[in-house]
Design an enzyme around this catalytic site. Structure first.
Site, mmCIF file in Angstrom:
data_model
loop_
_atom_site.group_PDB
_atom_site.id
_atom_site.type_symbol
_atom_site.label_atom_id
_atom_site.label_comp_id
_atom_site.label_asym_id
_atom_site.label_seq_id
_atom_site.Cartn_x
_atom_site.Cartn_y
_atom_site.Cartn_z
ATOM 1 N N HIS A 185 40.415 39.694 41.813
ATOM 2 C CA HIS A 185 40.523 41.073 41.341
ATOM 3 C C HIS A 185 41.963 41.472 41.036
ATOM 4 C CE1 HIS A 185 36.415 41.875 43.258
ATOM 5 N NE2 HIS A 185 36.292 41.782 41.962
ATOM 6 N N ARG A 277 30.468 44.927 30.418
ATOM 7 C CA ARG A 277 29.919 44.505 31.719
ATOM 8 C C ARG A 277 29.239 45.719 32.339
ATOM 9 N NH1 ARG A 277 35.154 41.381 31.859
ATOM 10 N NH2 ARG A 277 34.655 39.220 32.376
ATOM 11 N N GLU A 406 27.176 30.056 30.397
ATOM 12 C CA GLU A 406 28.095 29.982 31.534
ATOM 13 C C GLU A 406 27.527 29.143 32.681
ATOM 14 O OE1 GLU A 406 28.892 33.931 33.046
ATOM 15 O OE2 GLU A 406 26.813 34.562 32.822
ATOM 16 N N ASN A 429 34.645 31.597 32.246
ATOM 17 C CA ASN A 429 35.034 31.778 33.664
ATOM 18 C C ASN A 429 34.018 31.114 34.578
ATOM 19 O OD1 ASN A 429 36.797 33.499 32.378
ATOM 20 N ND2 ASN A 429 35.794 35.371 33.045
ATOM 21 N N ASP A 430 32.749 31.442 34.377
ATOM 22 C CA ASP A 430 31.722 30.851 35.227
ATOM 23 C C ASP A 430 31.403 29.421 34.818
ATOM 24 O OD1 ASP A 430 30.968 32.597 37.337
ATOM 25 O OD2 ASP A 430 30.155 33.979 35.859
ATOM 26 N N ARG A 440 35.908 30.162 41.353
ATOM 27 C CA ARG A 440 36.871 30.836 40.480
ATOM 28 C C ARG A 440 37.807 31.772 41.231
ATOM 29 N NH1 ARG A 440 33.004 34.750 36.787
ATOM 30 N NH2 ARG A 440 34.818 36.101 36.562
ATOM 31 N N CYS A 477 33.755 35.076 25.456
ATOM 32 C CA CYS A 477 34.133 36.319 26.139
ATOM 33 C C CYS A 477 34.774 36.023 27.491
ATOM 34 C CB CYS A 477 32.940 37.255 26.297
ATOM 35 S SG CYS A 477 31.627 36.588 27.339
HETATM 36 C C1 PEP Z 1 32.453 34.558 32.259
HETATM 37 O O1 PEP Z 1 31.840 34.106 33.240
HETATM 38 O O2 PEP Z 1 33.197 33.867 31.531
HETATM 39 C C2 PEP Z 1 32.312 35.999 31.906
HETATM 40 C C3 PEP Z 1 32.882 36.492 30.817
HETATM 41 O O3 PEP Z 1 31.617 36.798 32.754
HETATM 42 P P1 PEP Z 1 32.188 37.418 34.146
HETATM 43 O O4 PEP Z 1 33.687 37.169 34.186
HETATM 44 O O5 PEP Z 1 31.811 38.852 34.141
HETATM 45 O O6 PEP Z 1 31.441 36.602 35.169
HETATM 46 MG MG MG Z 2 30.184 35.169 34.179
#
Ligand code: PEP
Ligand code: MG
Length: 513
Positions: A185, A277, A406, A429-430, A440, A477
């Site tokens: 965060h 989101r 993801e 990210n995921d 992560r 994204c």
């Molecule tokens: C991701 O996982 O890349 C994503 C954009 O979603 P979040 O960061 O909300 O999990």
């Molecule tokens: Mg995600």
């Protein structure tokens, strides 16, 4: 005999990229208050401190954006936790100084949460310690911002969301922390405020004296002390790293959490929203958002975007984003548990209300629906059937439906998945977290996220090719969209759009110049 003047040599500390950009300044260690002397009775001091901490969080909330607000709210709830209050009071009764009691109680609660070993509880542990520190500051009558000069490079063990926002207000140049990973965060908030950050740095940074000249490179995750003495590149003039222009030109969209961020995205030239989101709109709610409330939120965002395309992701709750209105059983591995589309398909009433609000909002502006944590085509088929049923009931057309890529299984089966989707969005990210088996939020394994692992690119290439073979567009994204080298490579593979954090828009736009 006089001491010889120490020779200053450049020293480099390597952490992980936390938030992009480079900045130079004098170091300042974010110290926590250790002790306080006061003649006021301990009980009264405690009550005052809780009230003052509540006020400070409430004040911060009045200017907080959609990223910060839910985190501050979580801390407000934590202040009311009887375990915290009673734990501190019990320690004070046995003669412990109130400041030390606040720290010790919060520390003990945080240690218990950390022992639970999940992302969610690790983030909550940071919140508990932050709340303990806030109380300690109030009890000692000090605030850290008064000790952090503008333009400083702040070094800290860890930063709570409120710290990061407070430091941004104080005009610090950059932050470097020992704890936290690239998607924790604090890093997300630093990015939102445009403050370069390095996370997961070695503990030795806490020994660096104040006022040491320092250069922070948030793109590479490096802190250089005495940069003037550094040879070559690390002493290069400070300024935002400018990547080579990218070609071809693709739509640049924004990742947002609410209407204020959407409006800011338009000011910064976003051509649409690539990811709303929706869970961020409802993280602090005690009751589920109604269809009408959601309709009002979505239409406000569509209006702010004035005809630009908007992709709205259905609730991605569970794992590190729990919500008070949907109490869930504790899960041993929440990242791998009931979250995203899995949870929505189980909580049908909640999901139907969101789908209905989205179908109605699609009459107001160009809206597409994105499903999070999709693992296979069957989930999309089930969602499409629910969407069609709600649209038919409302007598309105169903908006296009797409899937986040993801989950590795979805990426590997992208060909089959593309047959049932109208578009894809790469959630790097995921995807990386699951592909690399590297949490992560965990600083200790962040190096795996930072490295260019050979297994990742062939899979990404496969996904983009599968989308195009099925004739559907694919955007990114995840955070890769705001990484110049990664974005250039995605574009070379034929990526159709990039959606990035609002604060990253000017930087990424510069790459297209
Ligand atoms: C991701 O996982 O890349 C994503 C954009 O979603 P979040 O960061 O909300 O999990
Ligand atoms: Mg995600």
């Amino acid at each position: 005999m006089t001491e010889p003047t120490p020779t200053l040599t450049a020293t480099t500390f390597t952490g992980l990229p936390g938030a992009p950009g480079r900045a130079e300044g004098a170091t300042c260690l974010l110290r926590r208050v250790q002790a306080a002397v006061s003649a006021v009775p301990a009980d009264a001091r405690l009550a005052d401190a809780f009230a003052a901490a509540h006020r400070r969080l409430a004040d911060a909330l009045t200017t907080a954006d959609a990223t910060l607000a839910p985190l501050l709210d979580a801390q407000r709830l934590m202040l009311d936790d009887p375990e915290l209050r009673e734990g501190i009071a019990a320690r004070v009764k046995t003669g412990t100084d109130p400041v030390a009691a606040a720290r010790a109680t919060a520390g003990a609660l945080a240690a218990m949460l950390e022992a639970a070993g999940s992302d969610y509880f690790r983030e909550r542990a940071i919140d508990v310690r932050a709340v303990g520190a806030l109380l300690a500051e109030e009890l000692a009558g000090e605030t850290p911002s008064s000790r952090v000069p503008a333009g400083a490079v702040v070094l800290a063990e860890e930063l709570a969301p409120l710290d990061t926002a407070r430091l941004a207000d104080a005009g610090v140049a950059a932050v470097v922390t020992v704890r936290g990973g690239p998607t924790c965060h604090a890093a997300i908030i630093a990015r939102a405020w445009g403050i370069p950050a390095v996370v997961g740095a070695p503990r030795a940074i806490l020994e660096i004296p104040d006022d040491t000249p320092a250069l922070v490179n948030g793109d590479t995750g490096v802190l250089v002390l005495h940069p003037a003495q550094a040879a070559g590149t690390s002493a290069a003039p400070v300024g935002r790293q400018r990547a080579a222009p990218l070609a071809p030109r693709i739509p640049l969209l924004a990742n947002v959490g609410g209407v204020a961020e959407a409006a800011r995205a338009v000011e910064l030239g976003a051509e649409g929203i690539g990811l709303l989101r929706t869970e961020f709109l409802f993280l602090d709610r005690a009751t589920p958002p109604t269809e009408d409330e959601q309709f009002a939120d979505y239409t406000a965002i569509l209006r702010a975007m004035a005809g630009r395309p908007v992709i709205i992701r259905t609730l991605d709750i569970g794992a590190d984003k729990p919500v008070p209105f949907l109490p869930m059983e504790a899960e041993p591995n929440p990242q791998l548990g009931l979250r995203g589309v899995r949870l929505c398909l189980r909580e049908r009433a909640l999901f139907r209300a969101q789908l209905r609000a989205l179908v109605r909002a699609a009459a107001v502006g160009p809206l597409r629906i994105l499903l999070p944590m999709v693992a296979g085509a069957d989930e999309v088929r089930q969602c499409r059937a629910l969407l069609a049923a709600e649209a038919a009931d409302l007598g309105l057309p169903a908006p296009p439906l797409g899937a986040m890529i993801e989950v590795p299984m979805a990426a590997l089966a992208a060909g089959e998945l593309a047959e049932v989707c109208d578009f894809f969005s790469l959630g790097t990210n995921d995807l990386l977290q699951f592909l690399l088996a590297a949490d992560r939020e965990h600083a200790g394994v962040g190096y795996l996220h930072a490295a260019d692992h050979p297994a990742v690119w062939p899979l990404v290439e496969h996904v983009i090719a599968a989308a195009h073979a099925a004739g559907i567009p694919i955007g990114v994204c995840g955070e890769w969209g705001a990484d110049a080298a990664k974005l250039a490579r995605l574009l070379a593979l034929g990526l159709d759009s990039a959606s990035v954090a609002v604060a990253a828009l000017p930087r990424v736009r510069g790459w297209f110049a």
